[in-house]
Design an enzyme around this catalytic site. Structure first.
Site, PDB file in Angstrom:
ATOM      1  CG  ASN A   1      49.848 -19.292  62.487  1.00 15.17           C
ATOM      2  OD1 ASN A   1      50.925 -19.868  62.636  1.00 15.17           O
ATOM      3  ND2 ASN A   1      48.729 -19.716  63.046  1.00 15.17           N
ATOM      4  CD1 TRP A   2      54.261 -18.395  57.411  1.00 12.67           C
ATOM      5  CD2 TRP A   2      56.222 -19.477  57.328  1.00 12.67           C
ATOM      6  NE1 TRP A   2      55.135 -17.623  56.691  1.00 12.67           N
ATOM      7  CE2 TRP A   2      56.346 -18.260  56.625  1.00 12.67           C
ATOM      8  CE3 TRP A   2      57.337 -20.319  57.416  1.00 12.67           C
ATOM      9  CZ2 TRP A   2      57.545 -17.869  56.008  1.00 12.67           C
ATOM     10  CZ3 TRP A   2      58.530 -19.930  56.807  1.00 12.67           C
ATOM     11  CH2 TRP A   2      58.619 -18.721  56.106  1.00 12.67           C
ATOM     12  CE  LYS A   3      46.909 -22.142  60.614  1.00  9.99           C
ATOM     13  NZ  LYS A   3      45.539 -22.554  60.770  1.00  9.99           N
TER      14      LYS A   3
ATOM     15  CG  HIS B   1      46.214 -20.529  66.669  1.00 14.19           C
ATOM     16  ND1 HIS B   1      45.463 -21.592  66.251  1.00 14.19           N
ATOM     17  CD2 HIS B   1      46.295 -19.679  65.624  1.00 14.19           C
ATOM     18  CE1 HIS B   1      45.110 -21.397  64.984  1.00 14.19           C
ATOM     19  NE2 HIS B   1      45.599 -20.242  64.576  1.00 14.19           N
TER      20      HIS B   1
ATOM     21  CD  GLU C   1      45.338 -24.412  63.827  1.00 10.38           C
ATOM     22  OE1 GLU C   1      46.576 -24.283  63.848  1.00 10.38           O
ATOM     23  OE2 GLU C   1      44.635 -24.062  62.864  1.00 10.38           O
TER      24      GLU C   1
ATOM     25  CD  GLU D   1      43.362 -16.549  64.377  1.00  6.37           C
ATOM     26  OE1 GLU D   1      43.799 -16.246  63.274  1.00  6.37           O
ATOM     27  OE2 GLU D   1      43.731 -17.554  65.003  1.00  6.37           O
TER      28      GLU D   1
ATOM     29  N   GLY E   1      40.816 -21.922  58.517  1.00  3.25           N
ATOM     30  CA  GLY E   1      41.159 -23.008  57.591  1.00  3.25           C
ATOM     31  C   GLY E   1      39.957 -23.640  56.911  1.00  3.25           C
TER      32      GLY E   1
ATOM     33  CB  SER F   1      38.973 -18.334  55.583  1.00  2.00           C
ATOM     34  OG  SER F   1      38.983 -19.669  56.051  1.00  2.00           O
TER      35      SER F   1
ATOM     36  N   GLY G   1      46.576 -17.497  58.041  1.00  2.00           N
ATOM     37  CA  GLY G   1      47.188 -18.819  58.024  1.00  2.00           C
ATOM     38  C   GLY G   1      47.552 -19.240  56.610  1.00  2.00           C
ATOM     39  N   GLY G   2      46.661 -20.012  55.980  1.00  3.95           N
ATOM     40  CA  GLY G   2      46.940 -20.617  54.678  1.00  3.95           C
ATOM     41  C   GLY G   2      47.474 -19.641  53.636  1.00  3.95           C
TER      42      GLY G   2
HETATM   43  C1  PEP Z   1      45.210 -18.996  61.621  1.00  2.00           C
HETATM   44  O1  PEP Z   1      45.750 -20.077  61.664  1.00  2.00           O
HETATM   45  O2  PEP Z   1      45.433 -18.182  62.505  1.00  2.00           O
HETATM   46  C2  PEP Z   1      44.298 -18.726  60.510  1.00  2.00           C
HETATM   47  C3  PEP Z   1      43.572 -17.647  60.560  1.00  2.00           C
HETATM   48  O3  PEP Z   1      44.273 -19.640  59.479  1.00  2.00           O
HETATM   49  P1  PEP Z   1      43.552 -19.485  58.060  1.00  2.00           P
HETATM   50  O4  PEP Z   1      43.888 -18.098  57.548  1.00  2.00           O
HETATM   51  O5  PEP Z   1      44.143 -20.550  57.213  1.00  2.00           O
HETATM   52  O6  PEP Z   1      42.092 -19.626  58.281  1.00  2.00           O
END
Ligand code: PEP
Length: 256
Positions: A9-11, A95, A97, A167, A173, A213, A234-235
């Site tokens: 997930n590049w956001k 999600h 966010e 999640e 994050g 994470s 994500g990251g």
């Molecule tokens: C996400 O945005 O779905 C996520 C899991 O982010 P991160 O891996 O950065 O925690």
């Protein structure tokens, strides 16, 4: 057999040129053919990513969101039909966010899931508790409610098309990751709830991904859990080597 899946997930990251460079790097790296590799990039990258990856085995492109409306005067929105017309096959819905910053309620998410399925997109439906809910031991109830209020209107044939992503919000994050024990416990609970509502065959065949994470260091242990079928990342999906290393973490047999 459930599909092993790693979704990035590049956001809201990467210009068009930067994103296309990342796609090219991912395409050039040897990644496990056993794993379905999903790239959830911003809308602007989707047509290029579809073009670049369509000849490669085991890749799919996802959107990170879709409108709760079918079409019309909704400036700035992108519909499920528009996403499907690009060749993308998946869409992240729910999600945390988007729930938190864009006030996406269960009713809105239900509409999004319905539009996605009606347009043959696979929803990657996100659920998970916040820190306070985990601390007060409400996490199982929270996740159960999220499943029930947005998904349980679906007919079994439609539910069986979904991917679920667990999640925990406190892990997204933050660098805090659920332990493999916490992840397995929750994934097993999710599967047992799906079993209660839709029966054994659908619950056994639904892929449940872990997100929060997840990185190249912890993916192997998380993915070795029996009910963890992969990750929503994500990251760590923003660097090709990290993303590929996470994908290639699927080397050991699942354990309870
Ligand atoms: C996400 O945005 O779905 C996520 C899991 O982010 P991160 O891996 O950065 O925690």
């Amino acid at each position: 057999m459930r599909r092993k899946i790693v979704a990035g997930n590049w956001k809201m990251n990467k210009t068009l040129a930067e994103g296309m460079e990342l796609i090219s790097e991912i395409a050039a790296s040897p990644a496990s053919s056993e794993v379905l590799k999903i790239i959830a990039c911003p809308f602007i990258h989707i047509p290029g990513a579809v073009q670049e990856l369509k000849a490669l085995h085991g890749f799919a492109i996802a959107a990170q969101n879709c409108s709760e409306h079918a079409s019309g005067a909704y400036t700035g929105e992108i519909s499920a039909a528009m996403i499907a017309s690009t060749g993308a096959t998946h869409v992240i819905i729910g999600h945390s966010e988007r729930r938190q910053y864009f006030n996406e309620t269960a009713a809105v998410l239900t509409q999004k899931v319905n539009h996605a399925l009606a347009n043959n997109l696979v929803p990657i439906f996100c659920i998970g508790e916040n820190q306070e809910e985990r601390n007060s031991n409400q996490h199982l109830e929270v996740v159960k409610k999220q499943l029930k209020e947005t998904l349980y209107h679906l007919a079994p044939a439609d539910f069986s098309r979904l991917i679920i992503a667990y999640e925990p919000i406190w892990a997204i994050g933050t660098g805090l990751t659920a332990t493999s024990h916490q992840a397995q416990g929750m994934h097993n609970f999710i599967r047992s709830e799906i079993n209660k509502k839709y029966g054994k065959e659908i619950s056994e065949n639904t892929s449940v991904l872990y997100g929060g994470s997840c990185n190249a260091e912890n993916a192997k242990e998380l993915f070795s859990c029996m009910d963890v079928d992969g990750g929503l990342v994500g990251g760590a999906s923003l660097k090709a080597t990290d993303f590929i290393n996470i994908i290639n973490s699927f080397t050991v047999s699942p354990t309870e």
